[in-house]
Enzyme design. Sequence first.
Site, mmCIF file in Angstrom:
data_model
loop_
_atom_site.group_PDB
_atom_site.id
_atom_site.type_symbol
_atom_site.label_atom_id
_atom_site.label_comp_id
_atom_site.label_asym_id
_atom_site.label_seq_id
_atom_site.Cartn_x
_atom_site.Cartn_y
_atom_site.Cartn_z
ATOM 1 N N GLU A 103 5.677 -38.426 -7.574
ATOM 2 C CA GLU A 103 5.566 -37.150 -8.283
ATOM 3 C C GLU A 103 4.313 -37.123 -9.149
ATOM 4 O O GLU A 103 3.620 -36.109 -9.246
ATOM 5 C CB GLU A 103 6.835 -36.921 -9.116
ATOM 6 N N ASP A 158 1.480 -34.391 -8.397
ATOM 7 C CA ASP A 158 1.116 -33.434 -9.442
ATOM 8 C C ASP A 158 -0.409 -33.311 -9.545
ATOM 9 O O ASP A 158 -0.956 -32.205 -9.639
ATOM 10 C CB ASP A 158 1.717 -33.887 -10.771
ATOM 11 N N ASP A 179 9.867 -31.459 -8.823
ATOM 12 C CA ASP A 179 9.391 -32.837 -8.662
ATOM 13 C C ASP A 179 9.313 -33.229 -7.190
ATOM 14 O O ASP A 179 8.380 -33.925 -6.765
ATOM 15 C CB ASP A 179 10.329 -33.810 -9.381
ATOM 16 N N GLU A 227 6.215 -31.947 -5.389
ATOM 17 C CA GLU A 227 5.037 -32.735 -5.768
ATOM 18 C C GLU A 227 5.066 -34.126 -5.140
ATOM 19 O O GLU A 227 4.041 -34.624 -4.666
ATOM 20 C CB GLU A 227 4.953 -32.831 -7.289
#
Length: 248
Positions: free
Chosen positions: A55, A59, A128, A131
């Site tokens: 994650e 991101d 989450d 990502e």
Amino acid sequence: MQFINKQSEQLFIELKAFFKQYHVFIKERQYYLEALTHNSYANEHNLSYTYQRMEFLGDAILAKEISLYLFLSFPDKNEGEITNLRSKIVREGTLAELVRRMNWAPFLLLGKGEIKTKGYEKNRILADIYESMIAALYLDLGEDVVRTFINNTLIRMVSNPGFFDKIRDYKTELQEFLQAGDARTLEYKLIKESQPLEGNRVLYTVVAEIGGIRYGEGCGYTHKEAEQLAARDALQKLATKSKYHFEK
């Protein structure tokens, strides 16, 4: 462990079928298993990995790709305008809505406790997962595949006219406003539930209380809808008492 191996094999087969719709042919199973493993599941099965590292990487990749897309697509917008657009695209509520539309919840590996509390419906977990899966795709297939996948999923969704009006997450906005400088506790309370109406629908009335003081009220045919409307009402009232700018 044998059960987990069998489960992971079936999960990977289903994932391959999903990605094939986008002409994406995934290869390395472990990347995707890690990207889908919540810490509650890892704790129950003594696994050494969770999706948190994925994650983190996803991101950063997503922020870069969306920034590049906006920079190239809107040459007349200034830095502040494209920053605002980017924040709307990559925010939790938007990513969670995309994951719901793609029906990724069945792929999630959650612990029993998280399943009991409906973790597969929580915006934070769903965001989450998008990502972390972006990170898995990047590690497995590279930048070009990731860029195309983001364009065919996230960018396509948010490009629909009026999308942000439909997806706006007032609860998150209210929580973020309070976290920025208000230590009071935010609570949503159900105060009324109607008798079944036409089509057996029930109308719920919810209030948003901040520090025990009622700031907003909303009615909806689901708890979630009523809470969103209560949060919207609270934000509008807060806008008249502070420097908060409520964007209608």
